[in-house]
Structures are given as structure tokens and as C-alpha cells.
Design a protein around this motif. Sequence first.
Motif, PDB file in Angstrom:
ATOM      1  N   LEU A   1       0.834  -1.200   0.000  1.00 40.73           N
ATOM      2  CA  LEU A   1       0.000   0.000   0.000  1.00 40.73           C
ATOM      3  C   LEU A   1       0.873   1.255   0.000  1.00 40.73           C
ATOM      4  N   GLN A   2       1.932   1.254   0.790  1.00 38.97           N
ATOM      5  CA  GLN A   2       2.816   2.419   0.828  1.00 38.97           C
ATOM      6  C   GLN A   2       3.575   2.580  -0.486  1.00 38.97           C
ATOM      7  N   GLU A   3       3.928   1.488  -1.128  1.00 35.12           N
ATOM      8  CA  GLU A   3       4.569   1.574  -2.439  1.00 35.12           C
ATOM      9  C   GLU A   3       3.604   2.160  -3.471  1.00 35.12           C
ATOM     10  N   SER A   4       2.341   1.759  -3.384  1.00 37.40           N
ATOM     11  CA  SER A   4       1.335   2.320  -4.291  1.00 37.40           C
ATOM     12  C   SER A   4       1.151   3.806  -4.036  1.00 37.40           C
ATOM     13  N   LEU A   5       1.139   4.197  -2.768  1.00 40.67           N
ATOM     14  CA  LEU A   5       1.015   5.606  -2.422  1.00 40.67           C
ATOM     15  C   LEU A   5       2.198   6.398  -2.971  1.00 40.67           C
ATOM     16  N   SER A   6       3.376   5.846  -2.837  1.00 38.49           N
ATOM     17  CA  SER A   6       4.567   6.499  -3.369  1.00 38.49           C
ATOM     18  C   SER A   6       4.470   6.656  -4.885  1.00 38.49           C
ATOM     19  N   ALA A   7       3.975   5.634  -5.567  1.00 38.09           N
ATOM     20  CA  ALA A   7       3.804   5.710  -7.022  1.00 38.09           C
ATOM     21  C   ALA A   7       2.801   6.789  -7.392  1.00 38.09           C
ATOM     22  N   VAL A   8       1.724   6.911  -6.623  1.00 43.98           N
ATOM     23  CA  VAL A   8       0.725   7.957  -6.876  1.00 43.98           C
ATOM     24  C   VAL A   8       1.378   9.327  -6.715  1.00 43.98           C
ATOM     25  N   MET A   9       2.166   9.492  -5.651  1.00 48.01           N
ATOM     26  CA  MET A   9       2.837  10.769  -5.403  1.00 48.01           C
ATOM     27  C   MET A   9       3.795  11.127  -6.534  1.00 48.01           C
ATOM     28  N   ASP A  10       4.444  10.110  -7.113  1.00 47.72           N
ATOM     29  CA  ASP A  10       5.422  10.336  -8.185  1.00 47.72           C
ATOM     30  C   ASP A  10       4.777  10.390  -9.567  1.00 47.72           C
ATOM     31  N   ASN A  11       3.449  10.302  -9.590  1.00 46.30           N
ATOM     32  CA  ASN A  11       2.708  10.296 -10.852  1.00 46.30           C
ATOM     33  C   ASN A  11       3.124   9.122 -11.742  1.00 46.30           C
ATOM     34  N   GLU A  12       3.414   7.985 -11.101  1.00 46.35           N
ATOM     35  CA  GLU A  12       3.830   6.785 -11.820  1.00 46.35           C
ATOM     36  C   GLU A  12       2.896   5.610 -11.555  1.00 46.35           C
ATOM     37  N   ALA A  13       1.772   5.867 -10.921  1.00 48.93           N
ATOM     38  CA  ALA A  13       0.862   4.796 -10.542  1.00 48.93           C
ATOM     39  C   ALA A  13       0.048   4.317 -11.730  1.00 48.93           C
ATOM     40  N   ASP A  14      -0.160   3.017 -11.767  1.00 53.28           N
ATOM     41  CA  ASP A  14      -1.084   2.492 -12.767  1.00 53.28           C
ATOM     42  C   ASP A  14      -2.483   2.500 -12.149  1.00 53.28           C
ATOM     43  N   GLU A  15      -3.461   2.070 -12.906  1.00 62.34           N
ATOM     44  CA  GLU A  15      -4.855   2.126 -12.441  1.00 62.34           C
ATOM     45  C   GLU A  15      -5.069   1.297 -11.180  1.00 62.34           C
ATOM     46  N   LEU A  16      -4.434   0.133 -11.098  1.00 57.28           N
ATOM     47  CA  LEU A  16      -4.578  -0.724  -9.925  1.00 57.28           C
ATOM     48  C   LEU A  16      -4.037  -0.034  -8.676  1.00 57.28           C
ATOM     49  N   GLU A  17      -2.867   0.576  -8.791  1.00 57.24           N
ATOM     50  CA  GLU A  17      -2.292   1.258  -7.632  1.00 57.24           C
ATOM     51  C   GLU A  17      -3.160   2.435  -7.198  1.00 57.24           C
TER      52      GLU A  17
ATOM     53  N   GLN B   1       3.709  14.564   1.520  1.00 56.87           N
ATOM     54  CA  GLN B   1       3.451  15.892   0.972  1.00 56.87           C
ATOM     55  C   GLN B   1       4.440  16.919   1.523  1.00 56.87           C
ATOM     56  N   VAL B   2       4.715  16.840   2.818  1.00 56.73           N
ATOM     57  CA  VAL B   2       5.672  17.767   3.427  1.00 56.73           C
ATOM     58  C   VAL B   2       7.062  17.523   2.854  1.00 56.73           C
ATOM     59  N   ALA B   3       7.467  16.253   2.761  1.00 52.89           N
ATOM     60  CA  ALA B   3       8.788  15.924   2.216  1.00 52.89           C
ATOM     61  C   ALA B   3       8.911  16.419   0.771  1.00 52.89           C
ATOM     62  N   ARG B   4       7.869  16.214  -0.017  1.00 54.59           N
ATOM     63  CA  ARG B   4       7.880  16.654  -1.416  1.00 54.59           C
ATOM     64  C   ARG B   4       8.014  18.175  -1.498  1.00 54.59           C
ATOM     65  N   ALA B   5       7.273  18.875  -0.659  1.00 57.21           N
ATOM     66  CA  ALA B   5       7.328  20.334  -0.663  1.00 57.21           C
ATOM     67  C   ALA B   5       8.724  20.835  -0.286  1.00 57.21           C
ATOM     68  N   VAL B   6       9.340  20.190   0.685  1.00 55.99           N
ATOM     69  CA  VAL B   6      10.684  20.588   1.099  1.00 55.99           C
ATOM     70  C   VAL B   6      11.672  20.331  -0.030  1.00 55.99           C
ATOM     71  N   MET B   7      11.576  19.180  -0.671  1.00 53.47           N
ATOM     72  CA  MET B   7      12.499  18.858  -1.762  1.00 53.47           C
ATOM     73  C   MET B   7      12.363  19.821  -2.927  1.00 53.47           C
ATOM     74  N   HIS B   8      11.149  20.299  -3.156  1.00 52.28           N
ATOM     75  CA  HIS B   8      10.920  21.240  -4.243  1.00 52.28           C
ATOM     76  C   HIS B   8      10.961  22.696  -3.781  1.00 52.28           C
ATOM     77  N   LYS B   9      11.337  22.880  -2.526  1.00 53.06           N
ATOM     78  CA  LYS B   9      11.402  24.217  -1.925  1.00 53.06           C
ATOM     79  C   LYS B   9      10.067  24.949  -2.051  1.00 53.06           C
ATOM     80  N   ASP B  10       8.998  24.204  -1.876  1.00 49.96           N
ATOM     81  CA  ASP B  10       7.651  24.751  -1.967  1.00 49.96           C
ATOM     82  C   ASP B  10       6.952  24.792  -0.613  1.00 49.96           C
ATOM     83  N   LEU B  11       7.694  24.579   0.449  1.00 49.68           N
ATOM     84  CA  LEU B  11       7.068  24.518   1.759  1.00 49.68           C
ATOM     85  C   LEU B  11       6.402  25.849   2.068  1.00 49.68           C
TER      86      LEU B  11
END
Length: 72
Positions: free
Chosen positions: A6-22, A43-53
Amino acid sequence: MSREALQESLSAVMDNEADELELRRVLGASNDADLRATWSRYQVARAVMHKDLLVPKPVSYTHLTLPTICSV
């Protein structure tokens, strides 16, 4: 389905790499409190990495009067 999958699927969704099943897997588990907490941390980690916090702006309520507040 394992928590790890489930966490791997969530990570794929966050990375815009998820397939329909995920995507369906993540949406199906959206009521899971642990998954929602993980989503929030990602979401917080992503924002920090992109300096969007975003830093919340202070809000002032001094312009409101008691009658205004009570009428809401």
C-alpha cells in the motif's frame, strides 16, 4: 494486501507513476488513518524537496466584532 504494498502504491501515486490498480488501491484505503498520515508526511517531504514549503500567514481577526461573529 500488505502495508508495504500500500505504501509503495502511495509512493507511485505521489510520483505520478501509478497504474490504475495502484490508484484504486490507494483510493480504496483512503479512510485508513495510517495511510492518511503517510500521505501527509510525503506531501511535506515533497514540498521541502521542491522548496515549496508554505509558511502559513498570520491571520488577524481584530476587525471582527462580537455581533459579526455571532451572526455567522
